[in-house]
Scaffold this active site. Structure first.
Site, PDB file in Angstrom:
ATOM      1  N   ASP A  87      41.185  51.415  43.161  1.00 52.02           N
ATOM      2  CA  ASP A  87      41.359  50.247  43.361  1.00 52.02           C
ATOM      3  C   ASP A  87      41.277  49.444  44.602  1.00 52.02           C
ATOM      4  OD1 ASP A  87      41.740  50.180  40.808  1.00 52.02           O
ATOM      5  OD2 ASP A  87      43.755  49.564  40.722  1.00 52.02           O
ATOM      6  N   GLY A 132      45.001  44.220  34.565  1.00 55.36           N
ATOM      7  CA  GLY A 132      43.971  45.592  34.778  1.00 55.36           C
ATOM      8  C   GLY A 132      42.798  45.220  35.803  1.00 55.36           C
ATOM      9  N   GLU A 183      38.635  56.359  32.581  1.00 52.34           N
ATOM     10  CA  GLU A 183      40.105  55.904  32.659  1.00 52.34           C
ATOM     11  C   GLU A 183      40.999  57.223  32.851  1.00 52.34           C
ATOM     12  OE1 GLU A 183      40.875  53.012  33.484  1.00 52.34           O
ATOM     13  OE2 GLU A 183      39.015  51.918  32.741  1.00 52.34           O
ATOM     14  N   TYR A 231      52.471  55.401  31.474  1.00 48.02           N
ATOM     15  CA  TYR A 231      51.567  55.641  32.570  1.00 48.02           C
ATOM     16  C   TYR A 231      52.028  56.923  33.300  1.00 48.02           C
ATOM     17  CZ  TYR A 231      48.642  55.482  36.808  1.00 48.02           C
ATOM     18  OH  TYR A 231      47.767  55.831  38.020  1.00 48.02           O
ATOM     19  N   GLY A 239      48.254  41.654  36.835  1.00 45.43           N
ATOM     20  CA  GLY A 239      48.716  42.416  35.736  1.00 45.43           C
ATOM     21  C   GLY A 239      47.553  42.838  34.529  1.00 45.43           C
ATOM     22  N   SER A 251      42.964  44.673  38.947  1.00 47.95           N
ATOM     23  CA  SER A 251      43.345  45.035  40.227  1.00 47.95           C
ATOM     24  C   SER A 251      43.712  43.943  41.156  1.00 47.95           C
ATOM     25  CB  SER A 251      42.036  46.081  40.828  1.00 47.95           C
ATOM     26  OG  SER A 251      42.653  46.477  42.107  1.00 47.95           O
TER      27      SER A 251
HETATM   28  P1  ADP Z   1      46.843  44.692  38.542  1.00 45.96           P
HETATM   29  O1  ADP Z   1      46.603  45.130  39.952  1.00 45.96           O
HETATM   30  O2  ADP Z   1      46.008  45.182  37.325  1.00 45.96           O
HETATM   31  O3  ADP Z   1      46.704  43.090  38.549  1.00 45.96           O
HETATM   32  P2  ADP Z   1      49.478  45.549  39.015  1.00 45.96           P
HETATM   33  O4  ADP Z   1      50.513  45.654  38.152  1.00 45.96           O
HETATM   34  O5  ADP Z   1      49.015  46.546  39.903  1.00 45.96           O
HETATM   35  O6  ADP Z   1      48.244  44.700  38.063  1.00 45.96           O
HETATM   36  O7  ADP Z   1      49.676  44.457  40.046  1.00 45.96           O
HETATM   37  C1  ADP Z   1      50.295  43.186  39.871  1.00 45.96           C
HETATM   38  C2  ADP Z   1      51.315  42.625  40.981  1.00 45.96           C
HETATM   39  O8  ADP Z   1      50.619  42.450  42.043  1.00 45.96           O
HETATM   40  C3  ADP Z   1      51.882  41.412  40.512  1.00 45.96           C
HETATM   41  O9  ADP Z   1      52.737  41.509  39.485  1.00 45.96           O
HETATM   42  C4  ADP Z   1      52.231  40.846  41.762  1.00 45.96           C
HETATM   43  O10 ADP Z   1      53.406  41.299  42.007  1.00 45.96           O
HETATM   44  C5  ADP Z   1      51.224  41.347  42.780  1.00 45.96           C
HETATM   45  N1  ADP Z   1      50.269  40.564  43.029  1.00 45.96           N
HETATM   46  C6  ADP Z   1      48.829  40.497  42.936  1.00 45.96           C
HETATM   47  N2  ADP Z   1      48.499  39.207  43.492  1.00 45.96           N
HETATM   48  C7  ADP Z   1      49.407  38.547  44.025  1.00 45.96           C
HETATM   49  C8  ADP Z   1      49.466  37.226  44.593  1.00 45.96           C
HETATM   50  N3  ADP Z   1      48.296  36.542  44.848  1.00 45.96           N
HETATM   51  N4  ADP Z   1      50.683  36.918  44.932  1.00 45.96           N
HETATM   52  C9  ADP Z   1      51.789  37.451  44.644  1.00 45.96           C
HETATM   53  N5  ADP Z   1      51.676  38.894  43.923  1.00 45.96           N
HETATM   54  C10 ADP Z   1      50.562  39.354  43.832  1.00 45.96           C
HETATM   55 MG    MG Z   2      47.081  47.326  40.298  1.00 48.67          MG
END
Ligand code: ADP
Ligand code: MG
Length: 401
Positions: free
Chosen positions: A188, A140, A48, A237, A138, A142
């Protein structure tokens, strides 16, 4: 769309039912037969905060991710509907890109922008995109990169344009960094485009050289979502990134022949640490030890020395907690609960920190029992119902059918 996290269905049949569901939803909405694309989320076995300092990482794609049903449009508009957000946005192909607005659609608009900015030769066309996902957002795992890569594939697919897998990963990282404004490394996007079933990928984030590492089915990698995401995560972060930049600046002054932290020899690490603040020296200690652990993990996995793999997870967690200071009470609790279960070889927090998921390595036969015990104990001790599943290792993003 079924919530696959609550089932242990094989990826192939789950993929089949998710594909059927999204095709029928698209037909109902648009009266057209779509093309369907899938891009996986991922776990990271170890390493990480090493990706943005030119280190090694060891991610593997999982069975959950983003699904897009898509069809070309006659005009120059990309219309994106996210089922998760229950919202539709329109992105013009020929208009000046709008500003990011800290909205989920930034990840789609960013890909539209980055594809065109980076590859002027591409002839994109308007498209109707329907997005479903079964990876939690959100946490982690991805979801962001899986959405970006899936959007890129869908746009390229309906326009009958081709781009190499590394180019797609770079475009999507650029979308996330420069458009959505999240400073992620390339891990990612790389794993979503380069994964192989039943393998992890050892990626050198400096040279972008990669190697496939087979994963034995005798052991399970259990993902447990703590269900918390502390508000300070984003700020911390960025702070860690700034602290790492301080370390890298001192490295360049003191050891110009060593381009990246992971090249430092142990005595050079000690000499460098004396020139840093105590906090920066601890960050350096984590970066150096974590990079060494990645190499040791690869050896352990290749030799099927799973007890050693478990020790490395515990050492990684200790380093992230004490040296990098990115753990939190819930992550420590989940790791402690996992570690005391018979059949568990090791556990650690996974991802940026301050919430999100943990990763636990367990004997395959013990895995169901371990997951039940983790759920029961975490619910009792944290008062939160956790999402827990055993990872099944998916291949790279692509068109389905
Ligand atoms: P992680 O990548 O770990 O899930 P991030 O904060 O990097 O966390 O990304 C999450 C964000 O990606 C969500 O809050 C949203 O804005 C966007 N996202 C991911 N998948 C979708 C989806 N299927 N529909 C809409 N937004 C999405
Ligand atoms: Mg992400």
């Amino acid at each position: 769309m079924q919530d696959a996290r609550s089932t242990n269905q094989e990826p192939a049949s789950r993929k089949g039912s998710n594909t059927a569901a999204i095709i029928s939803a698209f037909r109902v909405a648009h009266g057209l037969d779509p093309q369907v694309f899938f891009a996986p989320g991922r776990i990271n076995l170890i390493s990480e905060h090493t990706d943005y300092t030119g280190g090694f990482v060891l991610p593997a794609a999982i069975q959950f991710g983003t699904w897009i049903a898509s069809h070309a449009r006659a005009d120059r508009v990309v219309r994106v509907h996210s089922a998760t957000q229950n919202e539709t946005v329109e992105i013009g192909l020929d208009v000046e890109p709008r500003q990011a607005r800290k909205h989920w659609s930034d990840y789609a608009a960013g890909v539209v922008w980055a594809l065109q900015a980076q590859h002027r030769e591409l002839q994109l066309c308007g498209a109707e995109l329907l997005i479903h996902n079964d990876v939690p957002l959100g946490a982690g795992l991805s979801s962001s990169a899986s959405m970006e890569v899936c959007v890129a594939l869908a746009l390229l697919g309906v326009a009958r344009q081709e781009l190499g897998t590394l180019d797609i990963a770079v475009v999507c990282q650029r979308a996330e960094n420069e458009f959505a404004g999240a400073r992620c490394g390339i891990m990612d996007q790389f794993i979503a485009t380069h994964a192989r079933p039943d393998h992890a990928v050892l990626l050198d984030c400096d040279s972008l050289q990669s190697r496939l590492i087979p994963l034995a089915r005798t052991h399970h990698w259990i993902v447990a979502n703590t269900g918390v995401r502390h508000a300070l995560a984003g700020g911390e972060y960025n702070l860690r990134r700034a602290e790492c930049e301080t370390v890298l600046a001192q490295l360049a002054r003191q050891f110009p022949q060593r381009r990246v932290v992971r090249d430092l020899l142990r005595h050079e690490q000690s000499a460098l640490a004396t020139q840093l603040s105590p906090v920066a020296a601890r960050r350096l200690a984590h970066l150096c030890s974590e990079n060494r652990r990645v190499g040791e993990m690869v050896v352990a996995l290749e030799r099927c020395e799973m007890a050693r793999a478990g020790e490395l997870l515990l050492a990684s967690h200790a380093s992230l907690r004490a040296d990098f200071e990115v753990s939190c009470a819930e992550l420590d609790l989940m790791v402690a609960i996992a570690s005391r279960q018979p059949g568990v070889l090791g556990a650690r927090m996974m991802g940026g920190g301050f919430g999100g998921c943990t990763l636990t390595l367990a004997d395959a036969e013990a895995s169901e029992r371990v997951m039940l015990a983790m759920r029961r104990d975490y619910r009792a001790e944290a008062g939160i119902e956790p999402e827990i599943f055993a990872a099944q290792f998916s291949g790279a993003a692509g068109k389905i059918g």
